[in-house]
Write an enzyme that holds these catalytic residues in place. Structure first.
Site: not given
Length: 269
Positions: A9, A129
């Site tokens: 990410k 996340d």
């Protein structure tokens, strides 16, 4: 046997708006995902097992408390799974490595058994996340990062270079170092427009803790990407290029100057 990549990410932009009373921070961020990352495989077993290997496996100090094990125990997946995790992403690096690993577990469970209706809430309990990492598609995150919105993705396939100076950086102290100034909301538009006009409000406090981040950003900017920025709370930085050739030349140049830095080349999903 089930297999998944835990896609790295990056935060194309990360705007910190305010400190909340619960000690978390109100964020606006743009999540994007690289087509490279950790690798997970799973097979049916008598009970859940987790084995780790790879360059950064030694940084996982408690494999039984690992977020992969937590994700697995919180999802219906039959009697048990034996999971192998190849840890290719550095730990505490701003790449959502653990969250990405958990997201990969969710996708493997979805393929084999389907996900429960409350999967988003289960993912959010594991980390801010994790919900974004389950789908691993570009999106906007608000709140603590768990409130997700779609965004027009004009950057799929964009060449990206990740560089980390092999410095682990805990998220807490970086957020604590934020100066508390609201510098404004995310701009509107497609991914490229938001990325170019956005910022990472955690870059400055991260550099105070780990000044080498500024060296990484300077080295990346010398390679003439159209954008170079720190991801998340650091210390990994990314650079985006118009062609794979430009990315690969930049990777070679940085490797020759800083052979001790970790790097990974890929493309945005």
């Amino acid at each position: 046997m089930s297999a998944e990549t835990a896609y790295a990410k990056i935060n194309l932009a990360l705007h910190v708006r305010r400190r909340r009373e619960d000690e978390y921070h109100e964020l606006e961020t743009v999540f994007a995902f690289v087509d490279q990352g950790d690798r997970l495989t799973a097979r049916v077993a008598a009970q859940d097992e987790l084995r780790t290997h790879g360059e950064f496996a030694g940084q996982l100090t408690d494999p039984f408390g690992n977020i992969v094990a937590q994700a697995l125990s919180g999802l219906p997946h039959g009697k048990g799974w034996a999971v192998e995790l190849e840890k290719r992403l550095p730990v505490a690096a701003g790449l959502g490595g653990g969250s990405a690993d958990a997201g990969a577990v969710f996708r493997m469970v979805e393929t084999e058994h389907g996900l429960p209706e409350d999967w988003h809430a289960r993912a959010a309990k594991l980390g801010a996340d994790v919900p974004a990492c389950v789908r691993s598609e570009a999106c906007i995150g608000r709140g603590t990062g768990t409130e997700l919105e779609p965004v027009p993705n004009d950057l799929a396939g964009c060449p990206v270079l990740l560089v980390n100076p092999r410095v682990a950086l805990a998220t807490g102290p970086v957020f604590k170092g934020w100066d508390g100034k609201d510098r404004g909301a995310l701009p509107e538009g497609d991914l490229r427009a938001i990325a170019l006009a956005g910022r990472n409000d955690l870059e400055a406090p991260a550099i105070v803790i780990a000044p080498v981040i500024a060296d990484v950003l300077e080295a990346l900017r010398r390679t003439a990407p159209w954008l170079a920025r720190m991801s998340g709370s650091g210390a990994t930085c990314f650079a985006l290029y118009d062609t794979p050739q430009a990315r690969d030349a930049s990777a070679a140049a940085i490797a020759s100057e800083h052979a001790d830095w970790w790097q990974m080349s890929g493309a945005l999903r």
